[in-house]
Design an enzyme around this catalytic site. Structure first.
Site, PDB file in Angstrom:
ATOM      1  N   CYS A  81       0.824  -1.205   0.000  1.00  0.00           N
ATOM      2  CA  CYS A  81       0.000   0.000   0.000  1.00  0.00           C
ATOM      3  C   CYS A  81       0.866   1.267   0.000  1.00  0.00           C
ATOM      4  O   CYS A  81       1.417   1.607  -1.039  1.00  0.00           O
ATOM      5  CB  CYS A  81      -0.985  -0.082   1.155  1.00  0.00           C
ATOM      6  N   HIS A 180      -3.283  -5.344   1.863  1.00  0.00           N
ATOM      7  CA  HIS A 180      -2.544  -5.538   3.123  1.00  0.00           C
ATOM      8  C   HIS A 180      -2.499  -7.011   3.537  1.00  0.00           C
ATOM      9  O   HIS A 180      -3.276  -7.413   4.423  1.00  0.00           O
ATOM     10  CB  HIS A 180      -3.214  -4.731   4.236  1.00  0.00           C
ATOM     11  N   GLU A 182      -0.573  -8.301   5.452  1.00  0.00           N
ATOM     12  CA  GLU A 182      -0.189  -8.337   6.876  1.00  0.00           C
ATOM     13  C   GLU A 182      -1.409  -8.241   7.795  1.00  0.00           C
ATOM     14  O   GLU A 182      -1.289  -8.444   9.006  1.00  0.00           O
ATOM     15  CB  GLU A 182       0.834  -7.225   7.177  1.00  0.00           C
TER      16      GLU A 182
HETATM   17  N1  GLN Z   1      -3.251   6.252   0.677  1.00  0.00           N
HETATM   18  C1  GLN Z   1      -2.053   5.915   1.396  1.00  0.00           C
HETATM   19  C2  GLN Z   1      -0.825   6.552   0.770  1.00  0.00           C
HETATM   20  O1  GLN Z   1      -0.883   7.218  -0.183  1.00  0.00           O
HETATM   21  C3  GLN Z   1      -1.851   4.434   1.476  1.00  0.00           C
HETATM   22  C4  GLN Z   1      -2.892   3.812   2.363  1.00  0.00           C
HETATM   23  C5  GLN Z   1      -2.419   2.572   3.064  1.00  0.00           C
HETATM   24  O2  GLN Z   1      -1.238   2.271   3.151  1.00  0.00           O
HETATM   25  N2  GLN Z   1      -3.355   1.877   3.616  1.00  0.00           N
HETATM   26  O3  GLN Z   1       0.230   6.378   1.278  1.00  0.00           O
END
Ligand code: GLN
Length: 206
Positions: A81, A180, A182
């Site tokens: 992410c 995710h 994790e």
């Molecule tokens: N929107 C977040 C970013 O730009 C990422 C979101 C997340 O890691 N759950 O870093």
């Protein structure tokens, strides 16, 4: 051989969950907050969180450039992410001053799934080493991978109204996903990364 710890970048985000996922696989984990902690790692995980916040903290810790160099030099790296956003070659809808590690040849759009789909849990289809049972995947303000370079392999896809979109990709020593793994108990994605670390470690000893 095989004893180098795996780093988890521990500035912000779901550090504890990645640590647990790796420890579940019997791997030794080192939390990385300083440049010195990069020394002697077998690989590193860049957790989910907020890539702009992680960027600021990377800069204030003096870690932005040493981490970029470590990734460029072939340290096995896994970003989820926000970690994917940091690793992308090109970031759309990012902040101009956010850190770009340029670890994987793709274009990512921050928060690309939009407001209606801010956070959701669904099933995704694995490919290659993840073929077989679909995976449960949690997306939280997730980035969308909009374009992949030639050498980037798709390891999981999400079905959308317009077809499929890649959500887990790999190129050489870099693995990156927009969800995710994790946050679920299925360890198959971390296992893929562990195998990448093990084979890089083996190559280093030849
Ligand atoms: N929107 C977040 C970013 O730009 C990422 C979101 C997340 O890691 N759950 O870093």
């Amino acid at each position: 051989m095989g004893t180098a710890p795996i780093g988890v970048l521990a500035l912000q985000g779901d550090v504890a969950e990645h640590r647990k996922s790796l420890e579940d696989l019997g791997l030794e984990v080192r939390l990385v907050k300083t440049v010195a902690a990069l020394d002697g790692l077998g690989g590193i995980v860049l957790p989910g969180g907020e890539s702009t916040a992680i960027s600021l903290l990377l800069r204030s810790a003096g870690l932005a450039e040493p981490l970029r160099l470590a990734v460029q030099r072939g340290l096995p790296t896994f970003g989820t992410c926000a970690g994917l956003v940091l690793l992308a070659r090109t970031i759309r809808d990012g902040r101009d001053d956010q850190v770009q590690l340029d670890g994987i040849d793709l274009i990512v759009r921050r928060n690309g799934f939009g407001r209606q789909r801010n956070s959701f849990e669904t099933t995704i289809a694995g490919r290659g080493p993840l073929a077989g049972e679909p995976l449960r995947a949690i997306f939280i303000r997730a980035p969308v991978i909009e374009h992949l370079g030639m050498d980037v392999e798709v390891l999981a896809e999400l079905e959308t109204e317009d077809g499929t979109t890649p959500v887990l990709v790999r190129s050489g020593h870099v693995l990156a996903g927009s969800f995710h793994p994790e946050l679920t108990s299925d360890r198959r994605v971390h296992e893929v990364f562990a195998a990448m670390v093990a084979s890089a470690d083996l190559a280093g000893t030849l």
